[in-house]
Design an enzyme around this catalytic site. Structure first.
Site, PDB file in Angstrom:
ATOM      1  CB  ALA A   1     -11.406  -0.758   4.426  1.00 34.48           C
ATOM      2  CG  HIS A   2      -7.689  -0.786   1.178  1.00 39.08           C
ATOM      3  ND1 HIS A   2      -6.827  -1.651   0.574  1.00 39.08           N
ATOM      4  CD2 HIS A   2      -8.891  -1.405   1.169  1.00 39.08           C
ATOM      5  CE1 HIS A   2      -7.485  -2.733   0.222  1.00 39.08           C
ATOM      6  NE2 HIS A   2      -8.723  -2.616   0.574  1.00 39.08           N
ATOM      7  CG  ASN A   3      -8.010   2.328  -2.155  1.00 41.79           C
ATOM      8  OD1 ASN A   3      -7.108   2.219  -1.325  1.00 41.79           O
ATOM      9  ND2 ASN A   3      -7.840   2.014  -3.411  1.00 41.79           N
TER      10      ASN A   3
ATOM     11  CG  HIS B   1      -2.128  -0.909   0.964  1.00 40.86           C
ATOM     12  ND1 HIS B   1      -2.010  -2.263   0.716  1.00 40.86           N
ATOM     13  CD2 HIS B   1      -3.460  -0.626   0.858  1.00 40.86           C
ATOM     14  CE1 HIS B   1      -3.220  -2.780   0.493  1.00 40.86           C
ATOM     15  NE2 HIS B   1      -4.095  -1.816   0.572  1.00 40.86           N
TER      16      HIS B   1
END
Lengths: 335, 335, 335
Positions: A234-236, A193
């Site tokens: 979470a991511h994004n 990431h």
């Protein structure tokens, strides 16, 4: 802190009925307030509690009265933050503790407080009047805007950008790598990431909550949003402005959440979901599809709240309904 | 990091269409990539985003093309981890910080990194190239295998055994005593927990997750399993190999979870449940009974996913169905 | 630790069949116990496991026997805590580490253990035999009763009052300001929280759990209650005596929870709810209304457990029932 009743009335734009020189030294509930304390009565039912209690003074709604010194205002609830702030004992924290460890090339304003055993990486910029409590860990290339609060043992990973007047409560983790893997046969390979987390001005992140950094680009929480404790972002993910998210909610990867939404506690949102502005999501809902703006939804899978309520009510009445249809002993048949 | 387009094409076994000497200094999304960056296009819909953006080069699927320098590969998604790794700026951490406190009789490899204010108990063995971030707490008689990562403020309790290449993300707690009490009249007596936690190679444990140690024997998480953030794994649980568990899931005491299972987020599993290999559990499910291998389940109580979907769909159509059956105003009667 | 079989029989009021001088050095499961270890057999099915294993001695129920040295007791399960405690290797921690930072005017008993890098504010009182593990952060004006355990990296905010023999597990956060805001137009203003948290004697708070302080007055957890990990207790909540709350449960603001209740995991309770004494709430329930004493409830919204079970069972049989009513292809119509 001490104020005369007159001073207090001025601060909350209220009308005083009582001795202007009466000294008030605190605020408490109608039940618990003592003789040197003031209390706020939100509705008529609590007037008697205030009267029977020991409170030295009472704030009540216009046109009401009470057998004690009192101040009337249009909306007692709305003056509560101001009143509480008057009596908030703010420890003025100052200085950078001698045990703070700082990397190379940091730029930390003089009037910050940084508590014991804080560890800060390289190339970090920390704005004016920032408070960083003991044990916080801040990575490299992080920017923290002015007047931001970073609680005890908070972790802020490399490249995070934190706005002004942000509150990151104790134990929260900002910028951990997202939970992303790629399947190869039966095993999983980690997806690195390279992205970061951007938290805009006036956001609050609750205690022990986790905000993951994106694969590329940024996980973004926009201005004014308030996130409770034990929440997972979470991511994004991108969360809009002035959105409120209650405790233990989880938002999976790449969701786009609108402005001015309200999430109850323990809501789950599947990955890649778009939720429009002004959406209200009831507690424990599971959102598995896109949601248009101005929706009010609940249940798993989430659907319009009224529809869900109707279905739940019907479900409970089913035994009766089926009996009416001539199915005598439905609950025992077919098993 | 800088690579020529030719170098990049080699690393991902791709076919280059463009200047081999073009220098690429980063990777980003099709929308955000700059002139010195490369982007990856997963599907045809995003080709125009890549073309309209500023990306210096694009990775696309075989047989597609784009009006820029590009590299074609069979499956763009599958090369993403490799590409990201190329551009991952890995801070090479080294050395044991002078503030690290270590107990008696520890065996710590020379090439580990141990950050500031880490505290380590007695008789601890730490393998080669282990990274332990600032503020981690490691008890006594702990073993940590080589190349394992232990995040900021992680807690690893006495007697835990951690494998190789494990990642324990920030704030996670490994080996806390299980939540076990015995009732005596109206009050509860704590059951001491003499067991430990065993985490095998290549496992990942998410941020602020909690893995309890067993009463006797071990709580075990087997090779290759990946656990997200804010997950609770209770005492005496055994999780198989290559099982993936999404965020905020809770697994109660003594459950036996198979290999290659996939749990959605916020799943709950009651105590003493056995879940067979290759089971898929949808988010927010509540598992209250044993589950045979290769199941796909959802809902609370969890049942076969298709059955649950059908029931949910029927529930929503009930008002209409009942009207058809001659029950005119079902939603209001019987109340 | 070593005991003769005779000593062990005495400690658990059991009847010995075997050599009184046999030395036992540990306790383990019937499967894992070695020749110098004892195991406990809860039910007859496990006798063969104990017999086939290597255990040196066995504890079994009165009137049963096993082909090894054994001790009989009325209820083997009830002696387990005592037996485990015999073999618990308690590291005797002592002393206040030289790196502990303490504010002004603190009163800390001599026989406490306070681990490395703990930070303590002003005017803090810590009773006898308190253990505070490395990295804990304790604010100002905090009181901690005797024999209380405060885990690694725990945070206890200003003005918290912690009773005797309390256990606050690693990473828990006590006294964070509640999640309270007031809406002004589209944005939110923080409501200051002047209250505190009171945790009475013999309470346990799980790892990474969060207990918010009240706006005014106290968030209270009464004597003997046990709270698991990753639980959220919001501001102004009051939890009664001897109530047990399993992991990942969330209790919203101002709830009043009775005595001797039992909450399953991942339960959610909406704000301002009253739950009577002796209430049992099944895992994942969502409680949206007041609950009378002695209730057993489940589902979202929670209702009597039997009613919920019946509704769930009916729901699954609906396709069949509707077919019987002459609706042939219900699952496909109306869509």
């Amino acid at each position: 802190m001490k104020y005369t009743l007159e001073e207090i009335a001025k601060r909350i734009n209220g009308k005083l009925s009582g001795p202007p020189d009466l000294v008030i030294e605190g605020i408490n509930t109608p039940e618990l307030a003592g003789e040197d304390e003031i209390c706020v009565v939100f509705d008529e039912n609590l007037i008697s509690a205030a009267e029977n209690g020991s409170a030295g003074a009472v704030v009540i709604k216009d046109e009401l009265s009470v057998a004690k010194p009192y101040i009337t205002v249009e909306d007692p609830r709305s003056v509560l933050p101001t009143l509480l702030k008057l009596f908030l004992e703010k420890r003025e924290l100052a200085g950078i503790h001698s045990t703070v460890i700082t990397g190379a090339n940091c730029n930390i304003s003089n009037n910050c407080y940084i508590g014991p055993y804080v560890v800060i990486g390289d190339n970090v910029k920390i704005g004016e009047k920032v408070n960083i409590m003991a044990g916080a860990r801040i990575g490299s290339n992080v920017v923290v805007g002015e007047e931001t609060f970073i609680g005890y043992n908070v972790v802020i990973e490399d490249r995070s950008i934190i706005g002004k007047r942000v509150k990151i409560q104790h134990g929260a983790i900002i910028g951990k790598e997202g939970f992303g893997f790629q399947k190869r046969g039966d095993t999983y390979i980690r997806i690195p990431h390279l992205g970061n987390v951007v938290i805009e001005d006036d956001v609050e992140i609750g205690a022990n909550s986790v905000v993951d950094r994106s694969t590329l680009g940024s996980t973004i929480i926009k201005r004014g949003s308030k996130i409770d404790s034990l929440v997972l972002v979470a991511h994004n993910v991108r969360i809009g402005e002035d959105t409120v998210i209650a405790g233990q909610t989880g938002i999976a990867g790449s969701c786009l959440i609108g402005n001015r939404c309200m999430f109850g506690g323990q809501v789950g949102v599947a990955d890649h979901i778009k939720i429009g502005d002004n959406t209200v999501i009831f507690a424990q809902s599971g959102v598995a599809g896109d949601v248009p703006p101005n929706s009010v939804i609940s249940g798993t899978p989430a659907r319009p709240h009224r529809e869900w309520l109707r279905a739940q009510a019907l479900l409970l009445r089913l035994p009766k309904i089926l009996r009416r249809l001539g199915l005598k002993d439905v609950s025992d048949d077919d098993q």
